[in-house]
Design a protein around this motif. Structure first.
Motif, PDB file in Angstrom:
ATOM      1  N   CYS A   1       0.864  -1.183   0.000  1.00 19.85           N
ATOM      2  CA  CYS A   1       0.000   0.000   0.000  1.00 19.85           C
ATOM      3  C   CYS A   1       0.903   1.235   0.000  1.00 19.85           C
ATOM      4  O   CYS A   1       1.791   1.355   0.857  1.00 19.85           O
ATOM      5  CB  CYS A   1      -0.876  -0.019   1.261  1.00 19.85           C
ATOM      6  SG  CYS A   1      -1.608   1.584   1.663  1.00 19.85           S
TER       7      CYS A   1
ATOM      8  N   CYS B   1      -4.009   0.781   7.109  1.00 14.67           N
ATOM      9  CA  CYS B   1      -4.370   2.207   7.198  1.00 14.67           C
ATOM     10  C   CYS B   1      -5.810   2.475   6.768  1.00 14.67           C
ATOM     11  O   CYS B   1      -6.306   3.586   6.940  1.00 14.67           O
ATOM     12  CB  CYS B   1      -3.405   3.065   6.375  1.00 14.67           C
ATOM     13  SG  CYS B   1      -3.562   2.818   4.596  1.00 14.67           S
TER      14      CYS B   1
ATOM     15  N   CYS C   1       0.659   3.471   3.421  1.00  8.97           N
ATOM     16  CA  CYS C   1       1.325   3.126   4.684  1.00  8.97           C
ATOM     17  C   CYS C   1       2.517   2.198   4.477  1.00  8.97           C
ATOM     18  O   CYS C   1       3.206   1.874   5.430  1.00  8.97           O
ATOM     19  CB  CYS C   1       0.315   2.498   5.644  1.00  8.97           C
ATOM     20  SG  CYS C   1      -0.268   0.884   5.081  1.00  8.97           S
TER      21      CYS C   1
ATOM     22  N   CYS D   1      -7.067  -1.247   2.610  1.00  5.08           N
ATOM     23  CA  CYS D   1      -5.808  -1.628   3.269  1.00  5.08           C
ATOM     24  C   CYS D   1      -6.132  -2.024   4.706  1.00  5.08           C
ATOM     25  O   CYS D   1      -6.844  -1.304   5.397  1.00  5.08           O
ATOM     26  CB  CYS D   1      -4.813  -0.471   3.235  1.00  5.08           C
ATOM     27  SG  CYS D   1      -3.309  -0.797   4.194  1.00  5.08           S
TER      28      CYS D   1
HETATM   29 ZN   LIG Z   1      -2.202   1.244   3.869  1.00  5.15          ZN
END
Ligand SMILES: [Zn+2]
Length: 245
Positions: free
Chosen positions: A199, A226, A202, A223
């Motif tokens: 991702c 996050c 993050c 995700c």
């Molecule tokens: Zn993330």
């Protein structure tokens, strides 16, 4: 419903463009307000020094008058000298004349010093006035520019907001609420491309299952770390396509 990487990327881009416009629309007036405050301060300082200079000129005039009155007094005393008979009285008048002459000398010294100062301050004042005038002109131009740009920017923002609503068609009905919450929380960063299997919001690696979901594009993938809405980055789409072939 097909939540393909392309459609999600488009939606993300629209969010980012709308945010950039909103930032510009709010930063412009902030800059104008800050410059306005600076201009007001400089104008107030200029006005204060203008008044102080005027006051110094008044003081100079007062000293010049004072010199004249001492001079007039000396003239009177000299006239008296011709009429007095007693030595004692003569000396007293002479002493008084000497005192007045001393006063005149002192005042003349002060006047000379003040005249030099006033000349210097007058020149500095003129330079300051010109500088503040330039600042005021620049401020007026900036203000006009910010105000005139705001009009098309607001129109553009409305268009973008409409385009966002349209692009949101790709969000499955049952996930709309979660999508809205995520957008509310992260703003334009609510969506993140998956780059090199992680991702990009993050930097946590996504699972194989999530990657599969992203490739199938049947639903939204969030995700797990996050909470951002994920989509495949362009190069990752190409890689997965190549792998599939
Ligand atoms: Zn993330």
């Amino acid at each position: 419903m097909n939540t393909t990487a392309d459609s999600l990327r488009d939606l993300h881009l629209l969010h980012q463009r709308a945010k950039a416009l909103r930032d510009r629309l709010s930063s412009g007036p902030k800059t104008v307000a800050a410059r306005q405050a600076a201009l007001t301060n400089r104008q107030a300082a200029l006005e204060a020094s203008r008044k102080a200079l005027q006051e110094a000129k008044v003081q100079l005039k007062k000293r010049e008058h004072s010199i004249q009155s001492h001079q007039a007094k000396i003239d009177d005393l000299r006239a008296k000298l011709n009429q007095v008979k007693k030595n004692e009285e003569y000396r007293a008048i002479q002493n008084q004349i000497a005192l007045d002459k001393g006063q005149i000398e002192k005042l003349e010294g002060e006047v000379l010093e003040e005249m030099v100062q006033i000349d210097e301050r007058t020149a500095a004042q003129a330079a300051d006035e010109a500088e503040v005038k330039k600042f005021a002109d620049e401020f007026a131009r900036l203000k006009e520019q910010v105000e005139s740009q705001a009009v098309p920017q607001r129109v553009q923002l409305q268009e973008l907001e409409a385009a966002i609503v349209e692009a949101e068609d790709v969000i499955p009905e049952d996930l709309r609420e979660r999508y809205r919450r995520t957008v509310k929380q992260h703003g334009a960063d609510a969506m993140a491309p998956v780059e090199h299997g992680a991702c990009s919001g993050c930097f946590v690696t996504v699972t194989a299952q999530m990657l599969n979901d992203l490739i199938n594009a049947a639903t939204l993938t969030f995700c797990r770390t996050c909470g951002r809405i994920l989509y495949l980055a362009e190069e990752d789409v190409l890689t997965t396509r190549r792998t599939a072939q």
